[in-house]
Design a protein around this motif. Sequence first.
Motif, PDB file in Angstrom:
ATOM      1  N   ALA A 124       0.825  -1.205   0.000  1.00 54.17           N
ATOM      2  CA  ALA A 124       0.000   0.000   0.000  1.00 54.17           C
ATOM      3  C   ALA A 124       0.863   1.261   0.000  1.00 54.17           C
ATOM      4  N   THR A 125       1.953   1.246   0.778  1.00 55.46           N
ATOM      5  CA  THR A 125       2.852   2.395   0.829  1.00 55.46           C
ATOM      6  C   THR A 125       3.503   2.644  -0.527  1.00 55.46           C
ATOM      7  N   LEU A 126       3.892   1.578  -1.203  1.00 54.01           N
ATOM      8  CA  LEU A 126       4.521   1.713  -2.515  1.00 54.01           C
ATOM      9  C   LEU A 126       3.532   2.255  -3.553  1.00 54.01           C
ATOM     10  N   ARG A 127       2.293   1.817  -3.481  1.00 51.04           N
ATOM     11  CA  ARG A 127       1.281   2.341  -4.410  1.00 51.04           C
ATOM     12  C   ARG A 127       1.085   3.837  -4.200  1.00 51.04           C
ATOM     13  N   LEU A 128       1.078   4.263  -2.943  1.00 50.07           N
ATOM     14  CA  LEU A 128       0.943   5.687  -2.633  1.00 50.07           C
ATOM     15  C   LEU A 128       2.126   6.477  -3.181  1.00 50.07           C
ATOM     16  N   GLN A 129       3.344   6.010  -2.923  1.00 52.42           N
ATOM     17  CA  GLN A 129       4.537   6.713  -3.376  1.00 52.42           C
ATOM     18  C   GLN A 129       4.597   6.769  -4.900  1.00 52.42           C
ATOM     19  N   ARG A 130       4.173   5.702  -5.537  1.00 54.55           N
ATOM     20  CA  ARG A 130       4.188   5.665  -6.997  1.00 54.55           C
ATOM     21  C   ARG A 130       3.219   6.696  -7.571  1.00 54.55           C
ATOM     22  N   GLU A 131       2.050   6.802  -6.975  1.00 56.14           N
ATOM     23  CA  GLU A 131       1.054   7.756  -7.465  1.00 56.14           C
ATOM     24  C   GLU A 131       1.517   9.192  -7.238  1.00 56.14           C
ATOM     25  N   LEU A 132       2.130   9.464  -6.089  1.00 56.66           N
ATOM     26  CA  LEU A 132       2.646  10.809  -5.819  1.00 56.66           C
ATOM     27  C   LEU A 132       3.763  11.173  -6.803  1.00 56.66           C
ATOM     28  N   SER A 133       4.603  10.206  -7.136  1.00 57.06           N
ATOM     29  CA  SER A 133       5.660  10.448  -8.102  1.00 57.06           C
ATOM     30  C   SER A 133       5.081  10.742  -9.478  1.00 57.06           C
TER      31      SER A 133
END
Length: 338
Positions: free
Chosen positions: A102-111
């Motif tokens: 979930a954290t990686l999905r969030l970071q990917r979307e912010l990027s």
Amino acid sequence: LTTSYELDVWGRIRRSNEAAQASLLASQYSRDAIRLTIAGLISNNYLALRAYDAETAVTAESLASREASLKLVRSRVDAGLVSPLDLYQAEGALAAIQAQAATLRLQRELSEHQIALLTGNPGLKIAAGDLRQLPMPPIPPADLPSALIEGRPDVRQAEENLVAANAGIGIAKAGYFPKFSLTASFGNESAALADLFSAGANGWALGMGLLMPVLDFGRTAARVDQAKALNQQSLVAWENTLQTAFKEVRDALVSLRENSTAEAAQNARVASAQKALDLSQKRYEAGYSGYLEVLDAQRTSNEALLAMIATRQARLAASVDLFKALGGGWKDTAKQAG
């Protein structure tokens, strides 16, 4: 109609034109420097996004592995072969990897949002990929000429600012000398070109005007001192820009070299961690070890893969920094010669 033209006896107009031209070029190089900076930001954000993609892929594999482990542990607990403690540990490990995903999905979307902002495309959507599938950048050849630094837009900007400041000294010094002006009065057009400047022609009247400097209470001297100070300031700024440029190139080269070495070590670490994980799972299934050994091997393998991806990203980012530090990279002279 009366038009006045100043005769550039002392070079004031020439130096003014030189200063204006240099200031124009400095503005253009400033624009190029901003473009290069934005290109570097977009590249590094893209690498970060692809790193999140790779980490998400690794996490998905770990998630599938831990789901399979949980299923195995549950069956062994139901059969009374192991303690329920193994079940609780397996459930906790699965929840941890789900949170990581979930954290990686969030970071990917912010990027992705950051790249959209930098490119001026708010609706930008980038399909999933993998950092490990990106081509490796070329290795900088030996004996790169230091003259590449001169092509950096910020160095060129500082150089043109120095030229403009130097011309400003000539403009200020011209204030000590008289100004010669040519005044032309235009009336009716002459009947014949040959009579243009004759006394009988009624179309033209020419006159010379001379404006001598008067007592200015030191204003001209102050302007000269100011121009010299600005020139010295521009010289220092140019030297500092050069020093910064060379430092950035050295930093990028060192970072590229050390991250390449680190990536080779990380690859060896990943291979060893995977072997340890395979062996721990076989030992647990055979009843030779507890589930804690499997958990430790799973955690080590996951961390090794993530560290390898981070090192690959750092290596690629160092290549971007090197291209930017060199003002856009270098030309392959060997290919050109061929």
